[in-house]
Write a protein that holds these residues in place. Structure first.
Motif, short mmCIF file in Angstrom:
data_model
loop_
_atom_site.label_atom_id
_atom_site.label_comp_id
_atom_site.label_asym_id
_atom_site.label_seq_id
_atom_site.Cartn_x
_atom_site.Cartn_y
_atom_site.Cartn_z
N THR A 5 7.07 51.93 35.73
CA THR A 5 7.88 53.08 35.35
C THR A 5 8.76 52.65 34.19
O THR A 5 9.48 51.66 34.27
CB THR A 5 8.76 53.57 36.51
N ARG A 6 8.66 53.40 33.09
CA ARG A 6 9.46 53.08 31.91
C ARG A 6 10.67 53.99 31.86
O ARG A 6 10.64 55.13 32.32
CB ARG A 6 8.62 53.22 30.64
N TYR A 7 11.74 53.48 31.28
CA TYR A 7 13.01 54.19 31.19
C TYR A 7 13.56 54.09 29.77
O TYR A 7 13.53 53.02 29.17
CB TYR A 7 14.04 53.58 32.16
N ARG A 8 14.07 55.20 29.28
CA ARG A 8 14.75 55.23 27.99
C ARG A 8 16.25 55.29 28.30
O ARG A 8 16.73 56.28 28.85
CB ARG A 8 14.29 56.46 27.21
N VAL A 9 16.97 54.20 28.00
CA VAL A 9 18.36 54.06 28.40
C VAL A 9 19.25 53.88 27.16
O VAL A 9 19.04 52.94 26.40
CB VAL A 9 18.54 52.84 29.35
N PRO A 10 20.24 54.75 26.99
CA PRO A 10 21.17 54.57 25.86
C PRO A 10 21.93 53.26 25.99
O PRO A 10 22.19 52.77 27.10
CB PRO A 10 22.13 55.75 26.00
N ASP A 11 22.28 52.66 24.85
CA ASP A 11 22.97 51.37 24.83
C ASP A 11 24.20 51.34 25.74
O ASP A 11 24.41 50.37 26.48
CB ASP A 11 23.41 51.00 23.41
N GLU A 12 24.99 52.39 25.71
CA GLU A 12 26.23 52.40 26.49
C GLU A 12 25.98 52.47 28.00
O GLU A 12 26.88 52.20 28.79
CB GLU A 12 27.15 53.56 26.06
N ASP A 44 11.69 44.49 21.22
CA ASP A 44 11.67 45.22 19.95
C ASP A 44 12.47 46.51 19.97
O ASP A 44 12.82 47.04 18.92
CB ASP A 44 10.23 45.53 19.55
N ASP A 45 12.72 47.04 21.17
CA ASP A 45 13.43 48.31 21.32
C ASP A 45 14.28 48.22 22.58
O ASP A 45 13.84 48.58 23.67
CB ASP A 45 12.41 49.45 21.42
N ALA A 50 11.43 48.73 31.70
CA ALA A 50 10.32 48.97 32.61
C ALA A 50 10.61 48.32 33.96
O ALA A 50 11.11 47.20 34.02
CB ALA A 50 9.02 48.42 32.05
N LEU A 51 10.31 49.06 35.01
CA LEU A 51 10.33 48.51 36.36
C LEU A 51 8.87 48.34 36.75
O LEU A 51 8.10 49.31 36.76
CB LEU A 51 11.04 49.45 37.34
N VAL A 52 8.46 47.10 37.02
CA VAL A 52 7.07 46.79 37.35
C VAL A 52 7.04 46.22 38.76
O VAL A 52 7.70 45.21 39.04
CB VAL A 52 6.48 45.76 36.36
N THR A 53 6.28 46.87 39.64
CA THR A 53 6.17 46.39 41.02
C THR A 53 4.71 46.31 41.41
O THR A 53 3.86 47.02 40.86
CB THR A 53 6.92 47.32 42.00
N GLU A 54 4.42 45.43 42.36
CA GLU A 54 3.07 45.28 42.88
C GLU A 54 3.09 45.54 44.38
O GLU A 54 4.00 45.08 45.08
CB GLU A 54 2.54 43.88 42.59
#
Length: 94
Positions: A5-12, A44-45, A50-54
């Motif tokens: 699951t990817r997340y777009r998180v503002p710097d603050e 790079d950004d 990302a939260l990666v689980t198995e």
């Protein structure tokens, strides 16, 4: 299976996000069928995480997400999620 699951998180928000998602990961780790997990941030950004689980299987993953403790910790962070498929069947590994 793996879940990404990817997340777009503002710097603050990044400090609180990392702390909150670490608590989510700990709650998921206590779930039946959990194999491993990690929280990552792109080099790079820095606003993309990302939260990666198995897991032993998709059923374990879905039940874990439905657990009260996980939902309680995860819901405030869900607004940052990128809307895309996140459950993957492992086809090959080394």
């Amino acid at each position: 299976m793996i879940a990404i699951t990817r997340y777009r998180v503002p710097d603050e928000e990044s400090g609180g996000f990392a702390e909150g998602m670490t608590a989510v990961l700990a709650a998921l780790a206590a779930s039946t069928g959990f194999r491993s997990g990690r929280l990552a941030r792109t080099v790079d950004d820095p606003g993309l995480w990302a939260l990666v689980t198995e897991w032993d299987g998709a059923g374990h993953y879905r039940r874990a997400l439905g657990a009260y403790d996980v939902r309680l910790r995860f819901m405030p962070l869900a607004a940052f999620a990128v809307d895309e498929p996140g459950a993957y069947e492992v086809v090959s590994s080394a």
